[in-house]
Design a protein around this motif. Structure first.
Motif, PDB file in Angstrom:
ATOM      1  N   LYS A   1     100.820  54.700  -4.756  1.00  0.00           N
ATOM      2  CA  LYS A   1      99.710  55.328  -5.468  1.00  0.00           C
ATOM      3  C   LYS A   1      98.774  54.302  -6.104  1.00  0.00           C
ATOM      4  N   VAL A   2      98.940  53.048  -5.720  1.00  0.00           N
ATOM      5  CA  VAL A   2      98.105  51.997  -6.307  1.00  0.00           C
ATOM      6  C   VAL A   2      96.642  52.191  -5.947  1.00  0.00           C
TER       7      VAL A   2
ATOM      8  N   GLY B   1      92.908  40.994 -10.196  1.00  0.00           N
ATOM      9  CA  GLY B   1      93.399  41.644 -11.401  1.00  0.00           C
ATOM     10  C   GLY B   1      93.780  40.610 -12.449  1.00  0.00           C
ATOM     11  N   CYS B   2      93.337  40.831 -13.675  1.00  0.00           N
ATOM     12  CA  CYS B   2      93.586  39.882 -14.751  1.00  0.00           C
ATOM     13  C   CYS B   2      94.622  40.454 -15.713  1.00  0.00           C
ATOM     14  N   CYS B   3      95.724  39.742 -15.903  1.00  0.00           N
ATOM     15  CA  CYS B   3      96.726  40.173 -16.867  1.00  0.00           C
ATOM     16  C   CYS B   3      96.290  39.741 -18.260  1.00  0.00           C
TER      17      CYS B   3
ATOM     18  N   VAL C   1     109.597  38.682 -17.089  1.00  0.00           N
ATOM     19  CA  VAL C   1     108.149  38.822 -17.243  1.00  0.00           C
ATOM     20  C   VAL C   1     107.385  37.642 -16.654  1.00  0.00           C
ATOM     21  N   GLU C   2     107.882  36.434 -16.857  1.00  0.00           N
ATOM     22  CA  GLU C   2     107.123  35.260 -16.428  1.00  0.00           C
ATOM     23  C   GLU C   2     106.923  35.226 -14.917  1.00  0.00           C
ATOM     24  N   ALA C   3     107.904  35.713 -14.156  1.00  0.00           N
ATOM     25  CA  ALA C   3     107.764  35.735 -12.693  1.00  0.00           C
ATOM     26  C   ALA C   3     106.628  36.657 -12.260  1.00  0.00           C
ATOM     27  N   VAL C   4     106.436  37.761 -12.965  1.00  0.00           N
ATOM     28  CA  VAL C   4     105.349  38.679 -12.623  1.00  0.00           C
ATOM     29  C   VAL C   4     104.009  38.069 -13.021  1.00  0.00           C
TER      30      VAL C   4
ATOM     31  N   ALA D   1     106.597  42.948  -6.771  1.00  0.00           N
ATOM     32  CA  ALA D   1     106.066  43.664  -5.608  1.00  0.00           C
ATOM     33  C   ALA D   1     104.862  44.523  -5.990  1.00  0.00           C
ATOM     34  N   LEU D   2     104.949  45.210  -7.135  1.00  0.00           N
ATOM     35  CA  LEU D   2     103.820  46.030  -7.585  1.00  0.00           C
ATOM     36  C   LEU D   2     102.627  45.143  -7.923  1.00  0.00           C
ATOM     37  N   ALA D   3     102.863  44.037  -8.591  1.00  0.00           N
ATOM     38  CA  ALA D   3     101.785  43.119  -8.940  1.00  0.00           C
ATOM     39  C   ALA D   3     101.064  42.618  -7.685  1.00  0.00           C
ATOM     40  N   GLN D   4     101.824  42.253  -6.676  1.00  0.00           N
ATOM     41  CA  GLN D   4     101.227  41.743  -5.443  1.00  0.00           C
ATOM     42  C   GLN D   4     100.422  42.827  -4.724  1.00  0.00           C
TER      43      GLN D   4
END
Length: 225
Positions: free
Chosen positions: A85-86, A153-155, A141-144, A103-106
């Motif tokens: 649903k991204v 996309g900016c975190c 968290v750091e890996a994501v 995976a979601l981040a990518q």
């Protein structure tokens, strides 16, 4: 004045008072009106009262509601996001609060590139360690963050949801834990992570005291679902 307009005024006063008690500037935290399950007419009332930032939990509801509201509304998807649903989420939401895997981040970065959009992203962290909650373990968290580097996309920070019936002491610990984790990540990575999305109708004051920059308020504005 409608109930929604009066509720917004009361929440804004409450937020201002919480910021003052915490010794923070009046603009250090923003109000995100969580409109999930409420009709577009209710959101229109909130818009007429001056709000522009609205949060939805489900992608389908976001897709149904957003086209019915003025174009200058800023939509935030605050609920769990499934990978399939991204694309529709990116078509309507400028902010995604619940990124919780590499995976979601990518996938977000790839589809954001395809759609030529640049969403603002927050990583959801399960600070309390509840098995029933979504979110990253603090150590993951750091890996994501690394997976998000270089994409459109900016975190901008972190998000958490506190336990439902937590005591004040537990709430302080959860919200302070998210702030401490953010500070550690900034020190290690050099990334700017200014946003902390935490606090809802029942615990907003404690979240502000611990550094919230976005408070997600539904019931106190729109009423009980």
């Amino acid at each position: 004045m409608s109930n929604i307009a009066a509720n917004i005024a009361a929440v804004q006063e409450r937020l201002a008072n919480a910021l003052q008690r915490a010794g923070r500037r009046h603009d250090d935290a923003r109000l995100l009106a969580v409109s999930k399950t409420f009709p577009a007419d209710a959101v229109q009332e909130a818009y007429a009262a001056g709000l522009r930032c609205f949060g939805e939990n489900r992608v389908q509801e976001l897709c149904d509601k957003a086209p019915k509201l003025p174009a200058d509304c800023e939509w935030h998807l605050i609920g769990h996001l499934q990978q399939n649903k991204v694309r529709p989420a990116l078509e309507h939401a400028r902010w995604l609060h619940a990124v919780d895997s590499v995976a979601l981040a990518q996938r977000i970065q790839r589809l954001a590139g395809d759609l030529s959009v640049a969403p603002t992203l927050l990583l959801e962290v399960n600070i309390s360690g509840e098995e029933s909650k979504f979110g990253l373990a603090p150590g993951a968290v750091e890996a994501v963050l690394t997976a998000l580097q270089g994409g459109p996309g900016c975190c901008r920070g972190l998000m958490t949801v506190a336990p439902l019936h937590a005591s004040e002491r537990e709430l302080h610990a959860v919200f302070a834990g998210l702030r401490t984790l953010r500070d550690q990540l900034v020190a290690r990575t050099g990334m700017a992570l200014p946003e902390l999305s935490m606090g809802m109708s029942g615990d907003m004051d404690i979240a502000v005291a611990e550094g919230a920059t976005i408070v997600r308020i539904g019931t106190a504005i729109f009423g009980r679902r």
